[in-house]
Design an enzyme around this catalytic site. Structure first.
Site, PDB file in Angstrom:
ATOM      1  N   SER A 258      89.796  -1.728  78.397  1.00 11.94           N
ATOM      2  CA  SER A 258      90.255  -3.200  78.788  1.00 11.94           C
ATOM      3  C   SER A 258      90.596  -3.415  79.675  1.00 11.94           C
ATOM      4  O   SER A 258      89.385  -2.810  80.990  1.00 11.94           O
ATOM      5  CB  SER A 258      91.840  -3.312  78.000  1.00 11.94           C
ATOM      6  OG  SER A 258      92.708  -5.058  78.365  1.00 11.94           O
TER       7      SER A 258
ATOM      8  N   ASP B 171      95.321  -3.459  70.191  1.00  5.34           N
ATOM      9  CA  ASP B 171      93.949  -4.357  70.220  1.00  5.34           C
ATOM     10  C   ASP B 171      92.787  -3.157  69.933  1.00  5.34           C
ATOM     11  O   ASP B 171      92.945  -2.170  70.693  1.00  5.34           O
ATOM     12  CB  ASP B 171      93.188  -5.219  71.469  1.00  5.34           C
ATOM     13  CG  ASP B 171      91.640  -5.753  70.521  1.00  5.34           C
ATOM     14  OD1 ASP B 171      91.979  -6.268  68.920  1.00  5.34           O
ATOM     15  OD2 ASP B 171      90.752  -6.045  71.142  1.00  5.34           O
TER      16      ASP B 171
ATOM     17  N   HIS C  19      87.731  -6.341  77.623  1.00  3.17           N
ATOM     18  CA  HIS C  19      88.233  -8.012  77.797  1.00  3.17           C
ATOM     19  C   HIS C  19      88.072  -8.413  78.743  1.00  3.17           C
ATOM     20  O   HIS C  19      88.344  -7.862  79.997  1.00  3.17           O
ATOM     21  CB  HIS C  19      89.951  -7.457  77.723  1.00  3.17           C
ATOM     22  CG  HIS C  19      90.606  -7.276  76.041  1.00  3.17           C
ATOM     23  ND1 HIS C  19      91.570  -6.151  75.652  1.00  3.17           N
ATOM     24  CD2 HIS C  19      89.230  -6.970  75.213  1.00  3.17           C
ATOM     25  CE1 HIS C  19      92.051  -5.558  74.992  1.00  3.17           C
ATOM     26  NE2 HIS C  19      90.051  -6.453  74.269  1.00  3.17           N
TER      27      HIS C  19
END
Length: 207
Positions: A26, A146, A53
């Site tokens: 991310s 996540d 992401h």
């Protein structure tokens, strides 16, 4: 030696052991992925699937950016294609990427997971369900949690989990959450992950 008296082919043994590498990142992930992919080399013998992401509302150039650093070809994943060795597949913006039976990709617009889409948890869970002990996954820099549920599923399926060292990661949220599950097999600085992954899949050492 095999039953026929022949020495096993290390590359074939690696292919039998691992059939996919799934990577998630991310915040800070573009740099992290660039370093990792550059280190994997052109002879990395399994497919690489990536969740980074991304902003959902803008066209992404992530494949082009990563391709400049990677010896492997990089492309945005398309629905219904079969992943192949020596290729990097990146989840498109606002699409979950999953790998189903026979290595066939699925793109989904189902609900956000931990406020994000694509989701590392969904990718990791899908490779665990599809490949079991032949799944290899890696969590890089990022905020949030996540990937933590996904690495747990990979470990339950007897796959192998690596994570970037949270202490040296640009953003430690995702690797810290993964490590906290107890499912991570190896925790390494970013610069050492590619060599470890090459060793695990039996790729020849770079010169």
């Amino acid at each position: 030696m095999t039953a026929t008296g022949q020495t096993p082919d290390p590359a074939a043994t690696a292919r039998e052991r691992y059939e996919v590498l799934a990577v998630a990142s991310s915040a800070g992930g573009i740099r992290g992925l660039a370093v990792l992919l550059a280190g994997l080399g052109a002879d990395f013998p399994v497919p690489v699937v990536v969740v980074q992401h991304l902003t959902r509302t803008h066209r992404t150039f992530i494949a082009e950016v990563l391709a400049r650093r990677s010896s492997l070809p990089v492309k945005l994943a398309e629905a219904g294609e079969r992943i192949g060795a020596g290729q990097v597949y990146v989840a498109p913006p606002d699409r979950h990427l999953l790998i189903r039976a026979h290595g066939v990709t699925e793109l989904s617009t189902t609900e956000l997971v931990h406020f994000v889409r694509p989701s590392a948890d969904l990718l990791f869970t899908s490779v665990a369900d599809t490949y079991g002990p032949r799944a290899l996954v890696c969590v890089l820099t990022g905020t949030g949690v996540d990937g933590a549920t996904g690495v747990t599923r990979v470990k339950e399926a007897r796959g192998t989990v690596l994570a970037e060292d949270p202490g040296s990661a640009e953003f430690d949220g995702m690797p810290s959450a993964a490590v906290a599950t107890g499912a991570v097999d190896r925790v390494l600085p970013l610069e050492d992950l590619a060599a470890e992954l090459r060793d695990l899949v039996g790729a020849a050492q770079s010169t």
